[in-house]
Scaffold this motif. Sequence first.
Motif, short mmCIF file in Angstrom:
data_model
loop_
_atom_site.label_atom_id
_atom_site.label_comp_id
_atom_site.label_asym_id
_atom_site.label_seq_id
_atom_site.Cartn_x
_atom_site.Cartn_y
_atom_site.Cartn_z
N GLU A 6 7.60 -0.81 12.51
CA GLU A 6 6.89 -1.96 11.94
C GLU A 6 5.45 -1.92 12.43
OE1 GLU A 6 8.92 -5.51 13.00
OE2 GLU A 6 10.84 -4.89 12.13
N GLU A 7 4.53 -1.64 11.51
CA GLU A 7 3.13 -1.51 11.87
C GLU A 7 2.23 -2.26 10.90
OE1 GLU A 7 1.27 -0.13 14.26
OE2 GLU A 7 3.01 0.45 15.46
N LYS A 8 1.14 -2.80 11.44
CA LYS A 8 0.15 -3.44 10.58
C LYS A 8 -0.78 -2.38 10.00
CE LYS A 8 0.01 -7.95 12.83
NZ LYS A 8 -0.85 -8.98 13.50
N TYR A 91 3.83 -4.51 2.47
CA TYR A 91 3.49 -5.87 2.07
C TYR A 91 1.98 -6.08 2.14
CZ TYR A 91 8.44 -6.72 3.32
OH TYR A 91 9.80 -6.67 3.42
N SER A 97 -2.22 -10.55 6.12
CA SER A 97 -2.25 -9.20 6.67
C SER A 97 -1.50 -8.24 5.77
CB SER A 97 -1.65 -9.19 8.08
OG SER A 97 -0.30 -9.63 8.03
N THR A 99 1.23 -5.02 6.02
CA THR A 99 2.17 -4.43 6.97
C THR A 99 3.02 -3.36 6.29
OG1 THR A 99 3.86 -6.12 6.51
CG2 THR A 99 2.34 -6.55 8.33
N CYS A 100 3.54 -2.46 7.11
CA CYS A 100 4.42 -1.40 6.61
C CYS A 100 5.66 -1.37 7.49
CB CYS A 100 3.69 -0.05 6.65
SG CYS A 100 4.69 1.35 6.09
N ASP A 101 6.82 -1.55 6.87
CA ASP A 101 8.11 -1.50 7.57
C ASP A 101 8.90 -0.29 7.07
OD1 ASP A 101 7.35 -3.86 8.74
OD2 ASP A 101 8.58 -5.12 7.45
N LYS A 121 -0.98 4.91 5.60
CA LYS A 121 -2.25 4.45 6.18
C LYS A 121 -3.44 5.25 5.64
CE LYS A 121 -4.48 3.37 10.60
NZ LYS A 121 -5.74 4.07 10.29
#
Length: 224
Positions: A6-8, A91, A97, A99-101, A121
């Motif tokens: 889980e990263e922003k 999302y 923000s 985010t990538c899950d 990214k």
Amino acid sequence: MKYQLEEKLPSCHVKKEMLKKLEEYFQNKAPEILKNSEARVCSCARIKEEMGTLELNSISEYQHEKFSPSTKMIRLQNHSYGSESHSIDVYFYKGGSATCDISITGENPKEKAIAIFNGVKEIVDQYKTYHGLLHSRLVSWTHALPGAAFAMYLYSKNYITAGPAIGVYFVLSILSSLVVDYVYPKVDIESSAVISPKKIFHYILTVVVIGIFVAGFIQSRFFK
């Protein structure tokens, strides 16, 4: 083995073009990383608007190049099922923000998840904005400076006492922070609005800031 990441993602300007690139990456590059040709893969795009949520098999099905002004969130999903499975969810929250899950079950899940995230990214970075800097911890405290300067000016001129000056400082600091959040959001979704109040406010704010610096320079240079 299972690994969840889980990263922003960086602040960005969300365009349909970018979302298409992400979907192409999920369909073409991600399978090479996952090395799971037998998995059953499904993907979809969800666009949450003020009155409801539109679900599409692909963002390409969206009939317009720009999104509705009422768009609140865009979500891209790519999932597979089986003994070795994966789940990729990206999302983009308007004004919030990105985010990538990623969740992967199988061999070397951590390495695969990191590789996929780096690819996501890399695409988002092509549409990166500087807005994230304004919301960082190192810079966000400066949002209070205009309010502090104005409150100190009123207090130094004896227009108000210390108590009201503190009140002015807090009110203006909050307003300043809200203005930054509105004009320079972390995630800005490209809108089909003919006239954008945000853009107008942005231009006005830019002119005012430049005007203050120019006026200060002229005063210090010619009216000493």
